[in-house]
Design a protein around this motif. Sequence first.
Motif, short mmCIF file in Angstrom:
data_model
loop_
_atom_site.label_atom_id
_atom_site.label_comp_id
_atom_site.label_asym_id
_atom_site.label_seq_id
_atom_site.Cartn_x
_atom_site.Cartn_y
_atom_site.Cartn_z
N HIS A 1 0.83 -1.20 0.00
CA HIS A 1 0.00 0.00 0.00
C HIS A 1 0.87 1.26 0.00
O HIS A 1 0.65 2.19 -0.78
CB HIS A 1 -0.90 -0.01 1.23
N ILE A 2 1.88 1.27 0.87
CA ILE A 2 2.77 2.43 0.97
C ILE A 2 3.47 2.66 -0.36
O ILE A 2 3.49 3.76 -0.90
CB ILE A 2 3.80 2.23 2.10
N TYR A 3 3.99 1.56 -0.92
CA TYR A 3 4.72 1.64 -2.17
C TYR A 3 3.82 2.14 -3.30
O TYR A 3 4.17 3.05 -4.05
CB TYR A 3 5.29 0.24 -2.44
N LEU A 4 2.59 1.60 -3.36
CA LEU A 4 1.67 1.99 -4.44
C LEU A 4 1.20 3.43 -4.29
O LEU A 4 0.84 4.08 -5.27
CB LEU A 4 0.46 1.06 -4.48
N ALA A 5 1.16 3.95 -3.07
CA ALA A 5 0.65 5.31 -2.87
C ALA A 5 1.75 6.35 -2.96
O ALA A 5 1.52 7.45 -3.48
CB ALA A 5 -0.05 5.41 -1.52
N ILE A 6 2.95 6.03 -2.48
CA ILE A 6 3.99 7.05 -2.37
C ILE A 6 4.79 7.25 -3.66
O ILE A 6 5.10 8.38 -4.04
CB ILE A 6 4.95 6.74 -1.18
N ALA B 1 -5.31 11.45 -0.76
CA ALA B 1 -6.25 10.89 -1.74
C ALA B 1 -5.68 9.62 -2.36
O ALA B 1 -6.39 8.63 -2.55
CB ALA B 1 -6.57 11.91 -2.82
N ASN B 2 -4.38 9.63 -2.67
CA ASN B 2 -3.75 8.43 -3.23
C ASN B 2 -3.85 7.26 -2.28
O ASN B 2 -4.15 6.14 -2.69
CB ASN B 2 -2.27 8.69 -3.52
N ILE B 3 -3.57 7.52 -1.02
CA ILE B 3 -3.60 6.43 -0.04
C ILE B 3 -4.99 5.80 0.01
O ILE B 3 -5.13 4.59 0.11
CB ILE B 3 -3.15 6.93 1.35
N SER B 4 -6.03 6.64 -0.11
CA SER B 4 -7.37 6.06 -0.07
C SER B 4 -7.71 5.38 -1.39
O SER B 4 -8.47 4.42 -1.44
CB SER B 4 -8.40 7.13 0.31
N ILE C 1 2.02 -1.73 -12.19
CA ILE C 1 2.39 -0.53 -12.96
C ILE C 1 1.15 0.29 -13.29
O ILE C 1 1.18 1.52 -13.26
CB ILE C 1 3.13 -0.93 -14.26
N ASN C 2 0.04 -0.38 -13.57
CA ASN C 2 -1.20 0.35 -13.90
C ASN C 2 -1.61 1.26 -12.76
O ASN C 2 -2.01 2.41 -12.98
CB ASN C 2 -2.34 -0.63 -14.16
N ILE C 3 -1.54 0.74 -11.54
CA ILE C 3 -1.93 1.55 -10.37
C ILE C 3 -0.98 2.73 -10.23
O ILE C 3 -1.42 3.87 -10.03
CB ILE C 3 -1.88 0.69 -9.08
N VAL C 4 0.33 2.45 -10.37
CA VAL C 4 1.31 3.52 -10.20
C VAL C 4 1.10 4.60 -11.26
O VAL C 4 1.07 5.79 -10.94
CB VAL C 4 2.75 2.95 -10.27
N VAL C 5 0.90 4.18 -12.52
CA VAL C 5 0.70 5.17 -13.58
C VAL C 5 -0.59 5.96 -13.35
O VAL C 5 -0.61 7.19 -13.44
CB VAL C 5 0.68 4.50 -14.97
N ALA C 6 -1.67 5.25 -13.01
CA ALA C 6 -2.95 5.93 -12.80
C ALA C 6 -2.84 6.97 -11.69
O ALA C 6 -3.26 8.12 -11.84
CB ALA C 6 -4.05 4.92 -12.46
N LEU C 7 -2.24 6.59 -10.57
CA LEU C 7 -2.13 7.53 -9.46
C LEU C 7 -1.16 8.66 -9.78
O LEU C 7 -1.33 9.79 -9.30
CB LEU C 7 -1.72 6.79 -8.18
N THR C 8 -0.14 8.36 -10.61
CA THR C 8 0.76 9.44 -11.03
C THR C 8 -0.01 10.46 -11.86
O THR C 8 0.18 11.67 -11.71
CB THR C 8 1.95 8.88 -11.83
N ILE C 9 -0.88 9.96 -12.73
CA ILE C 9 -1.69 10.86 -13.55
C ILE C 9 -2.55 11.76 -12.64
O ILE C 9 -2.61 12.98 -12.82
CB ILE C 9 -2.60 10.07 -14.52
N TYR C 10 -3.19 11.15 -11.63
CA TYR C 10 -3.98 11.95 -10.69
C TYR C 10 -3.12 12.98 -9.98
O TYR C 10 -3.51 14.14 -9.81
CB TYR C 10 -4.64 11.06 -9.63
#
Lengths: 216, 218
Positions: free
Chosen positions: B18-23, B147-150, B81-90
Amino acid sequence: MWQYLTDSYNWSGNEGIWARILEHLWYTFAALGLSVVIGLPIGLRIGHTRRGAFLAINLGNAARALPSLGLLMLAVLLTNQIGFLPVLIALVALGIPPILASTYAGISGVDPATIDAARGMGMTGREILTKVEIPIAMPLIISGVRSATLQIVSTATIAALVSLGGLGRYVIDGLKLRDFPQMFSGALLVALMALLLDAMFALIGRITVSPGLKLG
Amino acid sequence: MTWIGNNLGLIWEQLREHIYLAIIPVILGLIISVPLGYVATRYSWLANPLVAFGGLLYSLPSIALFIVLPAILGTKVLSSINIVVALTIYTVSLLIRNVIDGLRSVPPDVRQSAIAVGYGSLHRLVAVDLPIAIPVIFTGLRVVTVANISMVSVGAVIGIGGLGELFTLGFQKAFLTPVVVGVVLSLALALLADFVLVTLQRVLTPWARVAAPVAEVA
């Protein structure tokens, strides 16, 4: 994906795209309506009396941290039923905070001199609220409703996880069946609905904001 | 309670994911938004379209983005990678506005003084403009981090979601404990991250004697 979306068979019937769109809109507006009914009066009251501001600000911040999926699962397990009620609870919990916080911010941000002037003209507290504070706070109130709507529309997708309908159905079913065109179609339709509703609120904002505020 | 004791390994694993995917997206987003925002303040006709486009991207539902991205990127649907890219876009779509506003908040006389003392444009950006823009950039950074963390949890619907996987697990087994653990840890993580950012901002702006600005409304 285009094949899926352009096949007229997919659009008709009880499980067709039109039916899913209507379901999705129904969840969205039911949750949004309830959020407004709860959040708006509380926000107005806190903004007007300036009591409980701490609550309004912190609730707004804490809500951003709420994981919507966890909220839904929590609501399902706590109400012990699968269906509309837990979805509504989860969506309303997401919808109230932005509405409450921005209503509070809008009302409490009204220039005290303006309120004094209104009071000097003999307006009662209620008149000040409805004729001065609410119109001035309108842009912020609308923007709160707008962000609540966006959150609710996109989160309503997870209603399909608890066997309801809506556009999330395509996403969840498509995922299970590894039917990617169906999945992408669902995702695209949700995105389009979010954009359309956002544009609608931008328009409502333009119409409801008092012309006096636009002179700025 | 015994479930927690028996599953500490799993919980820790999901928390780490979770931390990795959000940060990571927050860091990537910051790295992208600063130069982009800088360019937009130099060529000011770019600023409005950029901010508007950001708003448009931000209104896309996360679950939709998680699912559509693999088709665009050519990654597998079940790839983090999809999650990381999507959250980076946000992150970029929200942060770009704060970077532009922050860089614009630098008073013209400060900028002129820096030029007069002989700062080149890159040196000025790093040593003068960015430090002054920190409070505005950090306001956006705090919003986006929380917001990313949630949002990471939503990824659990497609099978990669850190603590979100505790939600789906609890749901499938009709078992409350994992869900509560997931919600509590996710909230705690968001609060902790926010606290770290506030502290970092204090450290980075020692000249700001005034208390941190009141929390911004969404």
